[in-house]
Design a protein around this motif. Structure first.
Motif, mmCIF file in Angstrom:
data_model
loop_
_atom_site.group_PDB
_atom_site.id
_atom_site.type_symbol
_atom_site.label_atom_id
_atom_site.label_comp_id
_atom_site.label_asym_id
_atom_site.label_seq_id
_atom_site.Cartn_x
_atom_site.Cartn_y
_atom_site.Cartn_z
ATOM 1 N N PRO A 98 9.162 -18.822 -2.395
ATOM 2 C CA PRO A 98 9.869 -17.893 -1.490
ATOM 3 C C PRO A 98 11.244 -17.497 -2.003
ATOM 4 O O PRO A 98 11.676 -16.355 -1.829
ATOM 5 N N LEU A 99 11.940 -18.436 -2.634
ATOM 6 C CA LEU A 99 13.266 -18.126 -3.158
ATOM 7 C C LEU A 99 13.212 -17.002 -4.178
ATOM 8 O O LEU A 99 14.061 -16.107 -4.200
ATOM 9 N N LEU A 100 12.180 -17.007 -5.004
ATOM 10 C CA LEU A 100 12.080 -16.050 -6.101
ATOM 11 C C LEU A 100 11.351 -14.760 -5.723
ATOM 12 O O LEU A 100 11.567 -13.724 -6.348
ATOM 13 N N PHE A 101 10.508 -14.824 -4.669
ATOM 14 C CA PHE A 101 9.644 -13.669 -4.412
ATOM 15 C C PHE A 101 9.599 -13.161 -2.974
ATOM 16 O O PHE A 101 9.039 -12.098 -2.730
ATOM 17 N N LYS A 102 10.149 -13.891 -2.028
ATOM 18 C CA LYS A 102 9.958 -13.496 -0.630
ATOM 19 C C LYS A 102 10.485 -12.101 -0.344
ATOM 20 O O LYS A 102 9.883 -11.321 0.395
ATOM 21 N N TYR A 103 11.621 -11.748 -0.904
ATOM 22 C CA TYR A 103 12.235 -10.449 -0.620
ATOM 23 C C TYR A 103 12.377 -9.566 -1.863
ATOM 24 O O TYR A 103 12.958 -8.495 -1.784
ATOM 25 N N LYS A 104 11.850 -10.017 -2.981
ATOM 26 C CA LYS A 104 11.999 -9.245 -4.214
ATOM 27 C C LYS A 104 10.913 -9.655 -5.208
ATOM 28 O O LYS A 104 10.314 -10.722 -5.081
#
Length: 339
Positions: free
Chosen positions: A182-188
């Protein structure tokens, strides 16, 4: 994991050392600078878990913390009076410290869940835990069942699950991959992730049920690092992430030992050898990958000379290489944005 130097006499030190065998100095690991230092007035002493023989990391003088950054992540651990489970925890804690060292090298955040809801926690549980939990990750909590420390039990599971290998450190690396997703992909970067790994919105529970019922696709090795990676994009990510960490750590070890590698190992007439570099300083993943092929071929050959199984029983398909390269680029981008 690199081989360290004694700050007093420059003799080699290993990651779990608390004393230099050459000069007798009392030493501890500095988690801020990632090297060994003498226990002095600059330090309040060792992490509280040093008393239990579980940690050699130092706490800065004046710090309010009693636990180091690695031990502060623990949420549930066996009591020292629980002899059997406590002994199983020891090798697991050693593996977890090695994981945390690597995460610090990669510049990834390590916030205890006790300090933030989105933080990280580790639960070390017996097989008779009340909730019948299994080794895995959920909502920032990595659960490790203590029976994983039993090598016989672990080998039985490895065969039962048709895994090429099953190690303590491998478990940690896989589960921490789920935490950082989630840190790497949740919003980007979601479109980039889906291009390489597939659509993670695919029903996770149903995908795992199908995998355990029917197994991996016939030609899974053409697109995935392991059979289990074919079960769902999240598992593909976690398995590939774990292998990326394997390659980086083994190459750091090779470099610190002064090993020389032959990138074009398939051409034995080439005599030129290249000293292994610190992979954390290399931007081009192709250089890292070529060195890793050379290193794992050598390590596998040494094991075969001793009548042992291959230390790295994997063949990296072109598709898997692209996934590993993608992970390297994502982490490089993350560091650049957060330094």
């Amino acid at each position: 994991m690199k081989i360290f130097d004694c700050p007093n006499c420059s003799s080699p030190l290993f990651f779990e050392n608390t004393k230099c065998v050459s000069c007798g100095s009392s030493l501890g690991f500095d988690p801020d600078e990632l090297l060994f230092k003498s226990v002095s007035d600059d330090w309040s002493g060792y992490c509280k878990n040093h008393e239990l023989g579980l940690c050699n990391w130092l706490i800065s003088a004046g710090s309010k913390n009693t636990f180091c950054p690695a031990c502060a992540l623990n949420r549930k651990v066996p009591n020292a009076s629980d002899g059997e489970n406590f002994e199983k925890w020891k090798p697991l804690e050693t593996a977890k410290h090695r994981l945390v060292y690597q995460l610090l090298k990669l510049g990834l955040p390590l916030v205890p869940k006790s300090e933030a809801d989105e933080g990280l926690a580790f639960d070390f549980l017996g097989s008779d835990n009340d909730d019948n939990k299994m080794t895995g990750h959920a909502n920032g909590v990595v659960t490790i069942i203590l029976t994983e420390a039993d090598s016989v039990h672990r080998e039985q599971l490895r065969k039962q699950m048709s895994e090429a290998y099953r190690t303590l450190l491998g478990h940690f690396r896989h589960e921490i991959g789920h935490y950082y997703w989630p840190l790497l992909f949740k919003y980007k970067n979601l479109d980039r992730f889906r291009f390489f790994f597939g659509d993670e919105r695919k029903d996770y529970g149903a995908s795992l049920e199908q995998h355990y019922a029917t197994g991996a696709p016939k030609n899974w090795n053409e697109n995935f690092i392991t059979a289990y990676a074919s079960s769902h994009p999240w598992e593909d990510w976690a398995e590939t992430w774990a292998h990326y960490l394997h390659l980086m750590d083994t190459l750091e070890t090779a470099g610190s030992l002064g090993l020389s590698l032959k990138p074009e190992i398939a051409k034995p007439s080439y005599l030129e050898m290249v000293k292994a570099q610190d992979p954390y300083t290399i931007n081009d993943f192709k250089i890292i990958f070529d060195a890793s092929i050379s290193l794992t071929c050598a390590a596998n050959s040494l094991n075969r000379s001793m009548g042992l199984p291959d230390i790295y029983p994997f063949i990296i398909a072109d598709t898997v290489y692209e996934k590993l390269n993608f992970i390297h680029e994502i982490l490089k981008d993350y560091r650049q944005r957060n330094t």
